[in-house]
Design a protein around this motif. Sequence first.
Motif, PDB file in Angstrom:
ATOM      1  N   HIS A  20       5.166  35.359  49.025  1.00  0.00           N
ATOM      2  CA  HIS A  20       6.071  34.520  48.187  1.00  0.00           C
ATOM      3  C   HIS A  20       7.062  35.163  47.489  1.00  0.00           C
ATOM      4  O   HIS A  20       7.384  34.864  46.403  1.00  0.00           O
ATOM      5  N   GLN A  21       6.936  36.521  47.726  1.00  0.00           N
ATOM      6  CA  GLN A  21       8.043  37.336  46.945  1.00  0.00           C
ATOM      7  C   GLN A  21       9.319  37.439  47.283  1.00  0.00           C
ATOM      8  O   GLN A  21      10.403  37.743  46.569  1.00  0.00           O
ATOM      9  N   GLU A  22       9.864  37.063  48.538  1.00  0.00           N
ATOM     10  CA  GLU A  22      11.198  37.205  49.021  1.00  0.00           C
ATOM     11  C   GLU A  22      11.400  35.914  49.962  1.00  0.00           C
ATOM     12  O   GLU A  22      10.660  35.220  50.466  1.00  0.00           O
ATOM     13  N   SER A  23      12.773  35.675  50.197  1.00  0.00           N
ATOM     14  CA  SER A  23      13.287  34.781  51.040  1.00  0.00           C
ATOM     15  C   SER A  23      13.038  35.231  52.432  1.00  0.00           C
ATOM     16  O   SER A  23      13.247  36.011  52.900  1.00  0.00           O
ATOM     17  N   MET A  24      12.674  34.119  53.314  1.00  0.00           N
ATOM     18  CA  MET A  24      12.706  34.625  54.657  1.00  0.00           C
ATOM     19  C   MET A  24      13.876  34.682  55.273  1.00  0.00           C
ATOM     20  O   MET A  24      14.319  35.305  56.415  1.00  0.00           O
ATOM     21  N   TYR A  25      14.920  34.232  54.709  1.00  0.00           N
ATOM     22  CA  TYR A  25      16.181  34.019  55.486  1.00  0.00           C
ATOM     23  C   TYR A  25      17.111  35.019  54.737  1.00  0.00           C
ATOM     24  O   TYR A  25      17.152  35.472  53.864  1.00  0.00           O
ATOM     25  N   ASP A  26      18.197  35.404  55.509  1.00  0.00           N
ATOM     26  CA  ASP A  26      19.274  36.344  55.255  1.00  0.00           C
ATOM     27  C   ASP A  26      19.987  35.856  54.207  1.00  0.00           C
ATOM     28  O   ASP A  26      20.519  36.640  53.113  1.00  0.00           O
ATOM     29  N   ASN A  27      20.352  34.696  54.362  1.00  0.00           N
ATOM     30  CA  ASN A  27      21.200  33.684  53.311  1.00  0.00           C
ATOM     31  C   ASN A  27      20.396  32.431  52.605  1.00  0.00           C
ATOM     32  O   ASN A  27      19.870  31.776  53.428  1.00  0.00           O
ATOM     33  N   LYS A  28      20.320  32.625  51.372  1.00  0.00           N
ATOM     34  CA  LYS A  28      19.460  31.517  50.971  1.00  0.00           C
ATOM     35  C   LYS A  28      20.352  30.260  51.109  1.00  0.00           C
ATOM     36  O   LYS A  28      19.682  29.078  50.718  1.00  0.00           O
ATOM     37  N   ASN A  29      21.598  30.063  51.207  1.00  0.00           N
ATOM     38  CA  ASN A  29      22.457  28.949  51.359  1.00  0.00           C
ATOM     39  C   ASN A  29      22.257  28.239  52.597  1.00  0.00           C
ATOM     40  O   ASN A  29      22.704  29.092  53.561  1.00  0.00           O
ATOM     41  N   PRO A  30      21.654  27.246  52.789  1.00  0.00           N
ATOM     42  CA  PRO A  30      21.446  26.583  54.112  1.00  0.00           C
ATOM     43  C   PRO A  30      22.947  26.140  54.609  1.00  0.00           C
ATOM     44  O   PRO A  30      22.856  25.889  55.967  1.00  0.00           O
ATOM     45  N   TYR A  31      23.849  25.967  54.025  1.00  0.00           N
ATOM     46  CA  TYR A  31      25.120  25.291  54.362  1.00  0.00           C
ATOM     47  C   TYR A  31      26.039  26.637  54.837  1.00  0.00           C
ATOM     48  O   TYR A  31      27.143  26.042  55.194  1.00  0.00           O
ATOM     49  N   ALA A  32      25.597  27.813  54.689  1.00  0.00           N
ATOM     50  CA  ALA A  32      26.427  28.886  55.418  1.00  0.00           C
ATOM     51  C   ALA A  32      26.081  28.743  56.918  1.00  0.00           C
ATOM     52  O   ALA A  32      25.076  29.403  57.395  1.00  0.00           O
ATOM     53  N   LEU A  33      26.841  27.806  57.476  1.00  0.00           N
ATOM     54  CA  LEU A  33      26.215  27.353  58.853  1.00  0.00           C
ATOM     55  C   LEU A  33      25.964  28.551  59.984  1.00  0.00           C
ATOM     56  O   LEU A  33      25.106  28.458  60.617  1.00  0.00           O
ATOM     57  N   PRO A  34      26.777  29.477  59.944  1.00  0.00           N
ATOM     58  CA  PRO A  34      26.619  30.610  60.820  1.00  0.00           C
ATOM     59  C   PRO A  34      25.217  31.215  60.645  1.00  0.00           C
ATOM     60  O   PRO A  34      24.650  31.800  61.528  1.00  0.00           O
ATOM     61  N   ASP A  35      24.639  31.344  59.389  1.00  0.00           N
ATOM     62  CA  ASP A  35      23.514  32.016  59.010  1.00  0.00           C
ATOM     63  C   ASP A  35      22.529  30.967  58.800  1.00  0.00           C
ATOM     64  O   ASP A  35      21.366  31.397  58.005  1.00  0.00           O
ATOM     65  N   THR A  36      22.498  29.658  58.930  1.00  0.00           N
ATOM     66  CA  THR A  36      21.372  28.647  58.729  1.00  0.00           C
ATOM     67  C   THR A  36      20.002  29.062  59.130  1.00  0.00           C
ATOM     68  O   THR A  36      18.924  28.967  58.204  1.00  0.00           O
ATOM     69  N   LEU A  37      19.808  29.525  60.366  1.00  0.00           N
ATOM     70  CA  LEU A  37      18.631  29.942  60.885  1.00  0.00           C
ATOM     71  C   LEU A  37      18.201  31.269  61.067  1.00  0.00           C
ATOM     72  O   LEU A  37      17.431  31.770  61.379  1.00  0.00           O
ATOM     73  N   ARG A  38      19.302  32.188  60.562  1.00  0.00           N
ATOM     74  CA  ARG A  38      19.045  33.608  60.686  1.00  0.00           C
ATOM     75  C   ARG A  38      18.208  34.229  59.702  1.00  0.00           C
ATOM     76  O   ARG A  38      18.260  33.942  58.467  1.00  0.00           O
ATOM     77  N   MET A  39      17.095  34.636  60.098  1.00  0.00           N
ATOM     78  CA  MET A  39      16.116  35.196  59.203  1.00  0.00           C
ATOM     79  C   MET A  39      15.791  36.605  59.303  1.00  0.00           C
ATOM     80  O   MET A  39      16.261  37.499  60.253  1.00  0.00           O
ATOM     81  N   ASN A  40      15.386  37.281  58.245  1.00  0.00           N
ATOM     82  CA  ASN A  40      14.948  38.647  58.113  1.00  0.00           C
ATOM     83  C   ASN A  40      13.738  38.842  59.093  1.00  0.00           C
ATOM     84  O   ASN A  40      13.046  38.124  59.672  1.00  0.00           O
ATOM     85  N   GLU A  41      13.664  40.009  59.752  1.00  0.00           N
ATOM     86  CA  GLU A  41      12.874  40.283  60.831  1.00  0.00           C
ATOM     87  C   GLU A  41      11.246  40.417  59.997  1.00  0.00           C
ATOM     88  O   GLU A  41      10.294  39.648  60.808  1.00  0.00           O
TER      89      GLU A  41
END
Length: 127
Positions: A20-41
């Motif tokens: 629970h220390q960091e976000s799984m996603y590259d971009n925390k904003n889900p409405y940045a549509l190109p990055d909606t499902l882009r996750m950190n490795e």
Amino acid sequence: MIRKGMKLYSILFGACPKCHQESMYDNKNPYALPDTLRMNEKCSHCNLKYQMEPSFFYGSMYVSYGVGIAFAVTAFVISYLIFESSLVTAFIAIVITLIVFMPIIMRLSRNIWINLFVGYDKKVLKK
């Protein structure tokens, strides 16, 4: 009420399910549509690999169906029962709700899916 260490925290905020220390996603904003499902490795704190196997998140499509139904029922109840609109207006409200909340539904589904398989481990924080 919702604090680190609870599964609900990880599900709602998209935090690593193990630490629970960091976000799984590259971009925390889900409405940045190109990055909606882009996750950190993987998590930089506990090294949890998010995509545990190829096509791991295909299962989240089943969860997405249930989450979408919950959003649709909520839109129906609000528009038809509370505002007493017509069925056509309620249907339009459901469609608009599902379109507007699509990025949130997709992320929530992924968060729920990974939290079914990975639990919080407070021992990781001490290392």
